[in-house]
Design an enzyme around this catalytic site. Structure first.
Site, mmCIF file in Angstrom:
data_model
loop_
_atom_site.group_PDB
_atom_site.id
_atom_site.type_symbol
_atom_site.label_atom_id
_atom_site.label_comp_id
_atom_site.label_asym_id
_atom_site.label_seq_id
_atom_site.Cartn_x
_atom_site.Cartn_y
_atom_site.Cartn_z
ATOM 1 N N ASP A 1 -14.006 -13.440 -10.925
ATOM 2 C CA ASP A 1 -13.002 -13.678 -11.520
ATOM 3 C C ASP A 1 -11.753 -13.708 -10.660
ATOM 4 O O ASP A 1 -11.631 -12.689 -9.979
ATOM 5 C CB ASP A 1 -12.810 -12.832 -12.893
ATOM 6 C CG ASP A 1 -11.462 -13.535 -13.795
ATOM 7 O OD1 ASP A 1 -11.747 -14.859 -13.784
ATOM 8 O OD2 ASP A 1 -10.944 -12.953 -14.603
ATOM 9 N N HIS B 1 1.044 -16.523 -14.230
ATOM 10 C CA HIS B 1 0.501 -15.571 -14.750
ATOM 11 C C HIS B 1 0.380 -14.484 -13.972
ATOM 12 O O HIS B 1 0.905 -13.354 -14.521
ATOM 13 C CB HIS B 1 -1.189 -15.838 -14.991
ATOM 14 C CG HIS B 1 -1.891 -14.611 -15.554
ATOM 15 N ND1 HIS B 1 -1.786 -14.261 -16.882
ATOM 16 C CD2 HIS B 1 -2.878 -14.065 -14.848
ATOM 17 C CE1 HIS B 1 -2.678 -13.067 -16.858
ATOM 18 N NE2 HIS B 1 -3.402 -12.978 -15.805
ATOM 19 N N GLU C 1 -7.826 -14.375 -22.171
ATOM 20 C CA GLU C 1 -7.173 -15.051 -20.921
ATOM 21 C C GLU C 1 -7.937 -16.429 -21.006
ATOM 22 O O GLU C 1 -9.108 -16.649 -20.931
ATOM 23 C CB GLU C 1 -7.302 -14.431 -19.641
ATOM 24 C CG GLU C 1 -6.802 -13.147 -19.658
ATOM 25 C CD GLU C 1 -6.716 -12.322 -18.051
ATOM 26 O OE1 GLU C 1 -7.792 -12.635 -17.277
ATOM 27 O OE2 GLU C 1 -5.855 -11.722 -17.977
ATOM 28 N N GLU D 1 -9.019 -19.685 -19.241
ATOM 29 C CA GLU D 1 -9.264 -19.836 -17.867
ATOM 30 C C GLU D 1 -10.375 -21.146 -17.887
ATOM 31 O O GLU D 1 -10.913 -21.258 -18.948
ATOM 32 C CB GLU D 1 -9.985 -18.645 -17.252
ATOM 33 C CG GLU D 1 -9.552 -17.318 -17.185
ATOM 34 C CD GLU D 1 -9.932 -16.429 -16.141
ATOM 35 O OE1 GLU D 1 -10.591 -16.692 -15.269
ATOM 36 O OE2 GLU D 1 -9.463 -15.172 -16.446
ATOM 37 N N ASP E 1 -11.691 -14.625 -20.514
ATOM 38 C CA ASP E 1 -11.956 -13.442 -20.203
ATOM 39 C C ASP E 1 -11.213 -12.517 -21.122
ATOM 40 O O ASP E 1 -9.967 -12.101 -20.722
ATOM 41 C CB ASP E 1 -11.387 -13.425 -18.811
ATOM 42 C CG ASP E 1 -11.207 -12.129 -18.059
ATOM 43 O OD1 ASP E 1 -12.406 -11.380 -18.325
ATOM 44 O OD2 ASP E 1 -10.573 -12.052 -17.185
ATOM 45 N N ARG F 1 -6.050 -4.609 -22.418
ATOM 46 C CA ARG F 1 -4.914 -4.323 -21.373
ATOM 47 C C ARG F 1 -4.632 -2.973 -21.184
ATOM 48 O O ARG F 1 -4.061 -2.639 -20.324
ATOM 49 C CB ARG F 1 -3.680 -5.141 -22.047
ATOM 50 C CG ARG F 1 -3.705 -6.465 -22.156
ATOM 51 C CD ARG F 1 -3.942 -7.143 -20.973
ATOM 52 N NE ARG F 1 -4.301 -8.620 -21.055
ATOM 53 C CZ ARG F 1 -4.590 -9.551 -20.121
ATOM 54 N NH1 ARG F 1 -4.812 -8.905 -18.761
ATOM 55 N NH2 ARG F 1 -4.723 -10.824 -20.399
ATOM 56 N N GLN G 1 -6.921 -1.487 -18.852
ATOM 57 C CA GLN G 1 -6.615 -2.246 -17.510
ATOM 58 C C GLN G 1 -5.458 -1.491 -16.941
ATOM 59 O O GLN G 1 -5.463 -1.063 -15.791
ATOM 60 C CB GLN G 1 -6.320 -3.505 -17.801
ATOM 61 C CG GLN G 1 -5.865 -4.460 -16.654
ATOM 62 C CD GLN G 1 -5.741 -5.708 -16.696
ATOM 63 O OE1 GLN G 1 -5.829 -6.280 -18.077
ATOM 64 N NE2 GLN G 1 -5.458 -6.527 -15.756
ATOM 65 N N TYR H 1 -6.569 -0.017 -13.204
ATOM 66 C CA TYR H 1 -6.702 -1.123 -12.180
ATOM 67 C C TYR H 1 -6.289 -0.985 -10.720
ATOM 68 O O TYR H 1 -6.445 -1.558 -9.964
ATOM 69 C CB TYR H 1 -5.847 -2.420 -12.655
ATOM 70 C CG TYR H 1 -4.384 -2.328 -12.350
ATOM 71 C CD1 TYR H 1 -3.492 -1.616 -13.095
ATOM 72 C CD2 TYR H 1 -3.825 -3.161 -11.498
ATOM 73 C CE1 TYR H 1 -2.128 -1.559 -12.855
ATOM 74 C CE2 TYR H 1 -2.617 -3.104 -11.247
ATOM 75 C CZ TYR H 1 -1.608 -2.525 -11.966
ATOM 76 O OH TYR H 1 -0.278 -2.539 -11.601
ATOM 77 N N LYS I 1 -12.643 -5.548 -18.253
ATOM 78 C CA LYS I 1 -13.218 -7.098 -18.237
ATOM 79 C C LYS I 1 -14.509 -6.762 -18.391
ATOM 80 O O LYS I 1 -15.229 -7.902 -18.305
ATOM 81 C CB LYS I 1 -12.609 -7.562 -16.910
ATOM 82 C CG LYS I 1 -11.238 -7.363 -16.333
ATOM 83 C CD LYS I 1 -10.399 -8.213 -17.198
ATOM 84 C CE LYS I 1 -9.095 -8.437 -16.684
ATOM 85 N NZ LYS I 1 -8.326 -9.821 -17.248
ATOM 86 N N THR J 1 -17.218 -12.059 -21.637
ATOM 87 C CA THR J 1 -16.507 -13.324 -21.264
ATOM 88 C C THR J 1 -17.109 -14.496 -21.924
ATOM 89 O O THR J 1 -18.304 -14.634 -21.669
ATOM 90 C CB THR J 1 -16.692 -13.352 -19.510
ATOM 91 O OG1 THR J 1 -16.153 -12.218 -18.932
ATOM 92 C CG2 THR J 1 -16.002 -14.842 -19.240
ATOM 93 N N GLU K 1 1.158 -12.175 -22.096
ATOM 94 C CA GLU K 1 2.483 -12.751 -21.648
ATOM 95 C C GLU K 1 3.186 -13.291 -22.783
ATOM 96 O O GLU K 1 4.616 -13.502 -23.038
ATOM 97 C CB GLU K 1 1.926 -13.821 -20.726
ATOM 98 C CG GLU K 1 1.590 -13.563 -19.430
ATOM 99 C CD GLU K 1 0.728 -14.818 -18.692
ATOM 100 O OE1 GLU K 1 -0.561 -14.964 -18.936
ATOM 101 O OE2 GLU K 1 1.283 -15.247 -17.980
HETATM 102 CA CA CA Z 1 -9.078 -13.277 -15.777
#
Ligand code: CA
Length: 418
Positions: free
Chosen positions: A125, A132, A198, A200, A230, A234, A237, A241, A250, A254, A360
């Site tokens: 990914d 973003h 997410e 994508e 995805d 959060r 994460q 991360y 993650k 997916t 976001e």
């Molecule tokens: Ca992603």
């Protein structure tokens, strides 16, 4: 290029996702038919296994279509891909002499269950949307440190889990994980409280490589594209991360859309990557239009409620193309395999309503998004999330089919046995 007409009447309307111009590849099953390869045409599926058995399609190292994945076709290489597309067009076009034989091989999409269209060899990914990356960087580290210093020079990514990729319609369970908020003095193990999506695109690698490839070679290696969600935890994460990137955040699932839209079908919709503020090194420069004009949207439906569109954007806003990502992926020598899946990174525009994640859209949970009968900062149990996508042609559409998933509540105790 205008709409190409088919003798399958439902393929000739301006708003079908699957006109003759598209011919996307999937794997389907019915009450009577084992899982097998098929191609969508209007509201029908042409059973490719039976088409091959009856001699309508003869291609490469047959049989290719009696298995529940398209990897064997990918392995036949780009000339075979082109030959298959030509042959399917010939079978399904208006006035085809194969109509009578092919009519018996059509299955209604409403009678079919879609499965994963290919075996995911490996899953990577990327993080190639500038808006973003800036937004998430601002939320996690502040606007002055939002874009990492490498970001304008290489498409950064991480190696994900092929085993966690699921087809549209698969339910997704809210994960548990280790969480530590900014005001907590120690971490705790609890259900994720900030589960997110997410938006994508996924690029599917169709040919193998061994050693570095150019951007042009990488472009030719791509078999097709799917929509990709995805799912992202959060709060997990934010704690895990740094410095190696996301891991458990993650790893839940997916989701991809069930139809592989081929690169060939998307050719009329190529667009340039955006103006660059920093010149790329030669091995990553694109040599032509490598992105696509694909209109994307996200809808969210609460349990028992109606879907609300929460975001609308376009794939063409990305900073790096899948070909650039694939070229970069090979630079240190990693071989690529048919069935490798590359996530584009979240696709966000610049304005409110064009952002590809709730992180976001709600700006870190501060500004709730209005939906049917309520509002959301992050996903609630029972929510159904759906990604939609199509390229708009002259009187026709190249659609992807929905990429959808419903969020189940967390288990009461993920370590309970028995
Ligand atoms: Ca992603």
């Amino acid at each position: 290029m205008p709409l190409k007409k088919s003798w399958v009447e439902s393929a000739n309307s301006a708003d079908t996702p699957f006109p003759l111009n598209n011919l996307p590849y999937g794997v389907f099953a019915t009450d009577d038919l084992d899982p097998r390869c098929g191609v969508a045409i209007g509201d029908m599926i042409l059973d490719c296994q039976r088409a091959e058995e009856e001699g309508l399609i003869a291609l490469g190292d047959a049989p290719l279509f009696d298995v529940p994945f398209w990897n064997e076709v990918m392995e036949e290489g780009p000339e075979a891909w082109a030959a298959l597309r030509d042959r399917l067009t010939q079978i399904l076009e208006e006035g085809s002499k194969d109509r009578e034989a092919a009519e018996k091989l059509l299955v209604k999409q409403s009678d079919a269950t879609m499965q994963m269209p290919f075996l995911v060899a490996e899953y990577t990914d990327f993080y190639a949307g500038r808006n973003h990356a800036f937004n998430v960087g601002s939320l996690f580290r502040g606007p002055e440190n939002a874009l990492p210093p490498n970001w304008l020079h290489i498409p950064i990514g991480y190696n994900g889990r092929a085993s966690s990729v699921v087809v549209s319609g698969t339910e997704v369970r809210r994960p548990w994980g280790q969480l530590k908020g900014p005001n907590d003095d120690k971490p705790r193990f609890a259900p994720c409280e900030r589960f997110d999506l997410e938006l994508e695109m996924g690029a599917i690698v169709g040919t193998a490589s061994d050693g570095p490839v150019t951007v042009d070679e990488a472009d030719q290696m791509i078999f097709g594209y799917v929509l990709l969600n995805d799912w992202s935890a959060r709060d997990i994460q934010a704690w895990e991360y740094q410095p190696l990137g996301p891991f458990q955040a993650k790893a839940t699932a997916t989701t991809i859309s069930p139809w592989i839209v081929t690169r060939a079908a998307l050719e009329p919709f190529r667009t340039d990557t955006p103006e660059r503020e920093v010149e790329l090194l030669p091995h990553l420069k694109d040599t032509g239009p490598m992105l696509y004009d694909i209109e994307l949207s996200v809808s969210l439906a609460p349990e028992g409620g109606q879907p609300t569109t929460i975001s609308q954007t376009n794939y063409s806003v990305m900073y790096y193309s899948s070909a650039q990502q694939l070229a970069h992926h090979t630079t240190a020598g990693s071989p690529m395999t048919p069935g490798d899946l590359l996530g584009s990174g979240t696709i966000s525009g610049t304005e409110k309503g064009t952002l590809g994640s709730l992180l976001e859209l709600s700006w870190g949970g501060k500004n709730p998004v209005q939906i049917d009968g309520g509002e959301r900062t992050f996903l609630q149990d029972g929510d159904t999330l759906t990604l939609h996508g199509h390229a708009q042609g002259d009187g026709y559409r190249i659609g992807f089919g929905d990429c959808t998933g419903t969020l189940l509540p967390a288990l009461s105790d993920p370590y309970a046995r028995g």
